[in-house]
Design a protein around this motif. Structure first.
Motif, short mmCIF file in Angstrom:
data_model
loop_
_atom_site.label_atom_id
_atom_site.label_comp_id
_atom_site.label_asym_id
_atom_site.label_seq_id
_atom_site.Cartn_x
_atom_site.Cartn_y
_atom_site.Cartn_z
N MET A 1 0.84 -1.19 0.00
CA MET A 1 0.00 0.00 0.00
C MET A 1 0.88 1.25 0.00
SD MET A 1 -2.91 -1.29 2.70
CE MET A 1 -1.76 -2.32 3.60
N PHE A 2 0.40 2.29 -0.61
CA PHE A 2 1.18 3.51 -0.75
C PHE A 2 0.53 4.68 -0.03
CE2 PHE A 2 2.14 0.86 -4.37
CZ PHE A 2 3.51 0.98 -4.52
N PHE A 3 1.37 5.64 0.37
CA PHE A 3 0.84 6.91 0.86
C PHE A 3 1.63 8.03 0.21
CE2 PHE A 3 4.22 5.71 3.66
CZ PHE A 3 4.79 6.87 4.20
N GLU A 4 1.02 9.19 0.11
CA GLU A 4 1.59 10.27 -0.68
C GLU A 4 2.44 11.25 0.13
OE1 GLU A 4 1.24 10.31 -3.91
OE2 GLU A 4 -0.25 8.71 -4.08
N PHE A 118 4.27 2.24 1.76
CA PHE A 118 5.42 2.81 1.07
C PHE A 118 5.14 4.26 0.68
CE2 PHE A 118 5.67 -1.73 0.42
CZ PHE A 118 7.03 -2.02 0.46
N LEU A 119 6.07 5.14 1.04
CA LEU A 119 5.98 6.50 0.53
C LEU A 119 6.23 6.42 -0.97
CD1 LEU A 119 5.69 9.52 1.25
CD2 LEU A 119 8.18 9.61 1.47
N ARG A 120 5.34 6.99 -1.75
CA ARG A 120 5.36 6.73 -3.19
C ARG A 120 6.66 7.12 -3.86
NH1 ARG A 120 1.49 5.06 -6.49
NH2 ARG A 120 -0.15 5.36 -4.94
N ASP A 121 7.39 8.09 -3.35
CA ASP A 121 8.63 8.48 -4.04
C ASP A 121 9.87 7.82 -3.45
OD1 ASP A 121 8.90 9.72 -1.61
OD2 ASP A 121 9.32 11.71 -2.42
N THR A 122 9.68 6.80 -2.61
CA THR A 122 10.84 6.13 -2.03
C THR A 122 11.64 5.41 -3.11
OG1 THR A 122 11.60 4.56 -0.37
CG2 THR A 122 9.61 3.99 -1.55
N TYR A 180 7.76 -7.66 -2.13
CA TYR A 180 7.60 -6.23 -1.84
C TYR A 180 8.09 -5.38 -3.01
CZ TYR A 180 6.33 -6.63 3.09
OH TYR A 180 5.68 -6.89 4.26
N LYS A 181 9.26 -5.70 -3.53
CA LYS A 181 9.83 -4.92 -4.62
C LYS A 181 8.98 -5.03 -5.89
CE LYS A 181 14.67 -4.97 -3.15
NZ LYS A 181 14.82 -3.50 -3.08
N SER A 182 8.49 -6.23 -6.16
CA SER A 182 7.66 -6.43 -7.35
C SER A 182 6.37 -5.63 -7.25
CB SER A 182 7.35 -7.92 -7.53
OG SER A 182 8.53 -8.66 -7.75
N TYR A 183 5.79 -5.60 -6.05
CA TYR A 183 4.57 -4.82 -5.86
C TYR A 183 4.85 -3.34 -6.03
CZ TYR A 183 0.67 -2.54 -3.49
OH TYR A 183 -0.38 -1.73 -3.18
N PHE A 184 5.96 -2.89 -5.45
CA PHE A 184 6.28 -1.48 -5.54
C PHE A 184 6.50 -1.04 -6.99
CE2 PHE A 184 9.09 2.19 -5.49
CZ PHE A 184 8.47 3.00 -4.55
N LEU A 185 7.16 -1.89 -7.76
CA LEU A 185 7.47 -1.55 -9.14
C LEU A 185 6.26 -1.61 -10.07
CD1 LEU A 185 10.87 -3.42 -9.48
CD2 LEU A 185 10.54 -0.95 -9.70
N THR A 186 5.40 -2.59 -9.84
CA THR A 186 4.29 -2.83 -10.77
C THR A 186 2.92 -2.38 -10.26
OG1 THR A 186 3.79 -5.03 -9.90
CG2 THR A 186 5.52 -4.87 -11.57
N LYS A 187 2.82 -2.26 -8.92
CA LYS A 187 1.55 -1.92 -8.27
C LYS A 187 0.49 -3.00 -8.51
CE LYS A 187 2.47 3.03 -8.68
NZ LYS A 187 3.68 2.87 -9.46
N LYS A 188 0.92 -4.19 -8.90
CA LYS A 188 0.00 -5.30 -9.10
C LYS A 188 -0.28 -6.00 -7.78
CE LYS A 188 1.28 -6.25 -13.92
NZ LYS A 188 1.83 -7.26 -14.87
#
Length: 220
Positions: A1-4, A118-122, A180-188
């Motif tokens: 999940m992301f936050f801005e 995850f902070l979206r710009d991390t 975690y990395k795959s989710y962050f990269l693809t948002k799938k």
């Protein structure tokens, strides 16, 4: 999940008992009136520090209390296990805010009981996974294995001579970081949906369960 925005951490934490926030090291995170836990000795958060905080919040709370732990990945193994015990009897008024730039260094048993944001710009997705190429390849095989292939992959993990449990936990850790990395990269969300099973497998193996049976049972 992301936050801005970092300012969103308070509202997110208020709705959860334990939350892990992945942000870059240079980003300031402050919570008004929070109990702050930071490294004091040898750049680690010690078990004594954790026990001290647990002692402060062990009584019944009548208002919301926040405990800010940063960097959460610097908790020693003993400290992390002591913290984990406090999560087994959650207090709805106590909110743990774990801040890190390396979520894979936090015990998966803690991550399994927390929301991870995850902070979206991390730049987390750009960090290299700390593992050998052989271990990363085996972790990837575990991630993509079909039920009919899973037994063979687990057998391969268990061929490790000496320290099979520790090796299995390492392969599971690498697999969890890959998710975690795959989710962050693809948002799938496919990757996030797999996470609970791998976190549970890690936790069960860590509790001295039968390595082979626990991994297969959790991942099938």
């Amino acid at each position: 999940m992301f936050f801005e925005k970092v300012s969103e951490i308070f509202e997110i934490a208020l709705k959860t008992g334990t939350a892990v926030f992945v942000v870059p090291k240079d980003v300031t995170v402050e919570l008004k009136n929070a109990i702050v836990l930071r490294p004091e000795e040898k750049s680690v958060i010690t078990i004594e520090q954790v026990r001290g905080v647990i002692g402060k919040i062990s009584t019944r709370q009548t208002h919301d209390v926040f405990v800010l732990i940063r960097p959460a990945d610097t908790m020693s193994e003993a400290a992390a296990n002591a913290f984990l015990k406090s999560l087994e009897e959650p207090n709805e008024k106590v909110h743990f805010v774990l801040v890190t730039d390396s979520p894979s260094r936090i015990l998966p048993t803690i991550l399994s009981r927390a929301g991870v944001y995850f902070l979206r710009d991390t730049q987390f997705s750009e960090e290299k996974i700390e593992a050998s190429e052989k271990d990363k390849a085996l972790a990837k095989k575990l991630l993509v294995a079909k039920p009919s292939e899973l037994v063979d992959v687990v057998e391969e993990i268990c061929k490790k001579k000496g320290g099979v449990r520790a090796y299995a936990m390492e392969i599971l850790r690498v697999a969890i970081e890959m998710l975690y990395k795959s989710y962050f990269l693809t948002k799938k969300e496919t990757f996030i949906h797999k996470l609970p099973k791998f976190l549970q497998a890690y936790e069960n193996v860590a509790k001295n369960g039968h390595v082979k049976l626990q991994i297969i049972a959790c991942l099938c």
